[in-house]
Design a protein around this motif. Structure first.
Motif, PDB file in Angstrom:
ATOM      1  N   SER A  53       0.818  -1.210   0.000  1.00 32.39           N
ATOM      2  CA  SER A  53       0.000   0.000   0.000  1.00 32.39           C
ATOM      3  C   SER A  53       0.855   1.264   0.000  1.00 32.39           C
ATOM      4  N   LEU A  54       2.054   1.208   0.600  1.00 32.26           N
ATOM      5  CA  LEU A  54       2.921   2.383   0.650  1.00 32.26           C
ATOM      6  C   LEU A  54       3.755   2.553  -0.612  1.00 32.26           C
ATOM      7  N   PRO A  56       3.135   2.562  -3.954  1.00 31.04           N
ATOM      8  CA  PRO A  56       2.719   3.568  -4.949  1.00 31.04           C
ATOM      9  C   PRO A  56       2.950   4.996  -4.473  1.00 31.04           C
ATOM     10  N   LEU A  57       2.727   5.254  -3.184  1.00 31.66           N
ATOM     11  CA  LEU A  57       2.935   6.602  -2.653  1.00 31.66           C
ATOM     12  C   LEU A  57       4.403   7.003  -2.740  1.00 31.66           C
ATOM     13  N   VAL A  58       5.299   6.069  -2.420  1.00 31.00           N
ATOM     14  CA  VAL A  58       6.732   6.354  -2.508  1.00 31.00           C
ATOM     15  C   VAL A  58       7.138   6.639  -3.951  1.00 31.00           C
ATOM     16  N   ILE A  60       5.256   7.789  -6.382  1.00 31.82           N
ATOM     17  CA  ILE A  60       4.716   9.090  -6.790  1.00 31.82           C
ATOM     18  C   ILE A  60       5.582  10.226  -6.249  1.00 31.82           C
ATOM     19  N   CYS A  61       6.004  10.121  -4.995  1.00 30.27           N
ATOM     20  CA  CYS A  61       6.855  11.160  -4.401  1.00 30.27           C
ATOM     21  C   CYS A  61       8.181  11.274  -5.152  1.00 30.27           C
TER      22      CYS A  61
END
Length: 217
Positions: A53-54, A56-58, A60-61
């Motif tokens: 879950s984390l 994709p966020l990483v 994108i950042c």
């Protein structure tokens, strides 16, 4: 004998507490009941789900940071100018047909433009200088003057070694190597000298020289 036995029985260290003897033996050894395989699997699944879950966020950042670096990196500190006022002033005061680069791609960004025409009286020499930042992030400078001894020309051509000539857009330009090891392309006609030089590659300098044409206003 009887009294001795009674004393031993009254000693708290010889007494056992309530409950099965085996239960107290387990507590004293400190053994922990094994965790159920189902619980272990559930814990592993929870950790894996958190990582997934984390991720994709990483990503994108990281993409945002890379994009910002790409946009700001090459242009940091680059200040462009509009050369039109200097060109117009030089054209108005010069006693010759002013030459300027025209039609260059927008990747050739004008970073400087100056002329001494503001102090020129009637019949005085007029010099125009325009500087460009090329697509390869190098410098290409253009100078035109009817004074061969003008500082912008003398600083480049004095001591330069001629290396032949090159035909660009129907005009013959002399190719020289300056004392600083840079290429200088220049041509002279009717007492007017046009010069293109700088740290840019020969190809980019030739592109600027090929764009030099009479100023039409």
């Amino acid at each position: 004998m009887g009294g001795e036995v009674a004393e031993r029985c009254c000693d708290p260290r010889c007494m056992t507490g309530p409950g099965p003897t085996s239960e107290h033996t387990t507590d004293r050894t400190g053994e922990v009941p094994p965790v159920s395989p189902a619980i272990q699997r559930a814990n592993r699944m929870n950790a894996a789900n958190m990582v997934r879950s984390l991720l994709p966020l990483v990503v994108i950042c990281l993409l945002i940071v890379a994009w910002q670096a790409f946009r700001s990196g090459p242009d940091v500190g680059v200040r462009t100018v509009d050369p039109s006022s200097s060109v117009q002033l030089a054209a108005a005061r010069a006693g010759y047909q002013l030459l300027v680069p025209a039609g260059l791609d927008e990747d050739y960004r004008t970073t400087s433009a100056r002329t001494d025409a503001g102090n020129a009286g009637e019949g005085d020499p007029v010099t125009l200088e325009i500087g460009y930042l090329t697509p390869e992030e190098e410098y290409a400078g253009f100078v035109v003057s009817d004074d061969r001894d003008a500082d912008p020309l003398a600083a480049v051509l004095d001591g330069a070694q001629e290396q032949g000539s090159v035909d660009l857009a129907g005009e013959s330009w002399t190719r020289s190597t300056t004392v600083d090891g840079e290429t200088a392309l220049w041509r002279e006609a009717d007492g007017v000298t046009a010069l293109v030089t700088g740290s840019a590659s020969d190809e980019e300098l030739e592109t600027v020289a090929a764009a030099v044409a009479p100023y039409r206003g």
